[in-house]
Motif scaffolding. Structure first.
Motif, short mmCIF file in Angstrom:
data_model
loop_
_atom_site.label_atom_id
_atom_site.label_comp_id
_atom_site.label_asym_id
_atom_site.label_seq_id
_atom_site.Cartn_x
_atom_site.Cartn_y
_atom_site.Cartn_z
N LEU A 104 23.30 32.84 1.13
CA LEU A 104 24.60 32.39 1.43
C LEU A 104 25.20 31.95 0.23
O LEU A 104 24.75 30.99 -0.45
N PRO A 105 26.38 32.63 -0.16
CA PRO A 105 26.98 32.14 -1.42
C PRO A 105 27.67 30.81 -1.24
O PRO A 105 28.24 30.79 0.13
N LEU A 106 27.55 29.82 -1.93
CA LEU A 106 28.14 28.48 -1.92
C LEU A 106 29.12 28.30 -3.05
O LEU A 106 29.30 29.26 -3.81
N GLU A 107 29.68 27.26 -3.19
CA GLU A 107 30.61 26.97 -4.24
C GLU A 107 29.66 26.98 -5.56
O GLU A 107 28.48 26.45 -5.49
N HIS A 108 30.56 27.07 -6.73
CA HIS A 108 30.00 26.62 -8.12
C HIS A 108 29.00 27.56 -8.35
O HIS A 108 27.91 27.26 -9.08
N ASP A 109 28.83 29.03 -7.90
CA ASP A 109 27.74 29.90 -7.98
C ASP A 109 26.39 29.17 -7.49
O ASP A 109 25.31 29.72 -8.25
#
Length: 119
Positions: A104-109
């Motif tokens: 799951l893509p999250l914030e800040h890579d």
């Protein structure tokens, strides 16, 4: 009367009227040829297997999730272009899966890495 021929080698057929092959070897060869993957399919399957293995290695054996940065995943050779399926949650988050392992893509890579567990 029309003479039928083997669809693999072209030899004349004798016997049953609905016969397609002259022998078991021709039948097996023909069916194996039909099921052979193309180079593109083989390459994509190799990428998917590699992606799955990379995610699996980031998650400790007794856990079902972990976190990693894009940089760390890419250093291991992860390819974000290919995945087997997606899963959308009720909140609208979209997980990308390579078989039973996903991210799951999250914030800040950052990425949440998960293992799908049937309940």
């Amino acid at each position: 009367m029309e003479t039928k021929s083997c669809i693999q080698c072209g030899a004349p057929l004798k016997g049953r009227i609905d016969k397609k092959y002259c022998d078991d070897q021709c039948r097996t060869t023909h069916n194996n040829h039909l099921k052979t993957d193309t180079n593109l399919m083989r390459n994509i399957n190799n990428i998917l297997r590699k992606n799955r293995k990379i995610i699996e290695n980031f998650i400790p054996p007794e856990e079902t999730k972990s976190k990693a940065t894009r940089k760390r995943l890419e250093e291991k050779g992860f390819c974000f272009t290919y995945h087997t399926h997606t899963y959308s949650t009720k909140t609208g988050s979209v997980y990308f899966f390579c078989y039973e392992y996903g991210y799951l893509p999250l914030e800040h890579d950052y990425f949440m890495l998960v293992k799908w567990v049937d309940n």
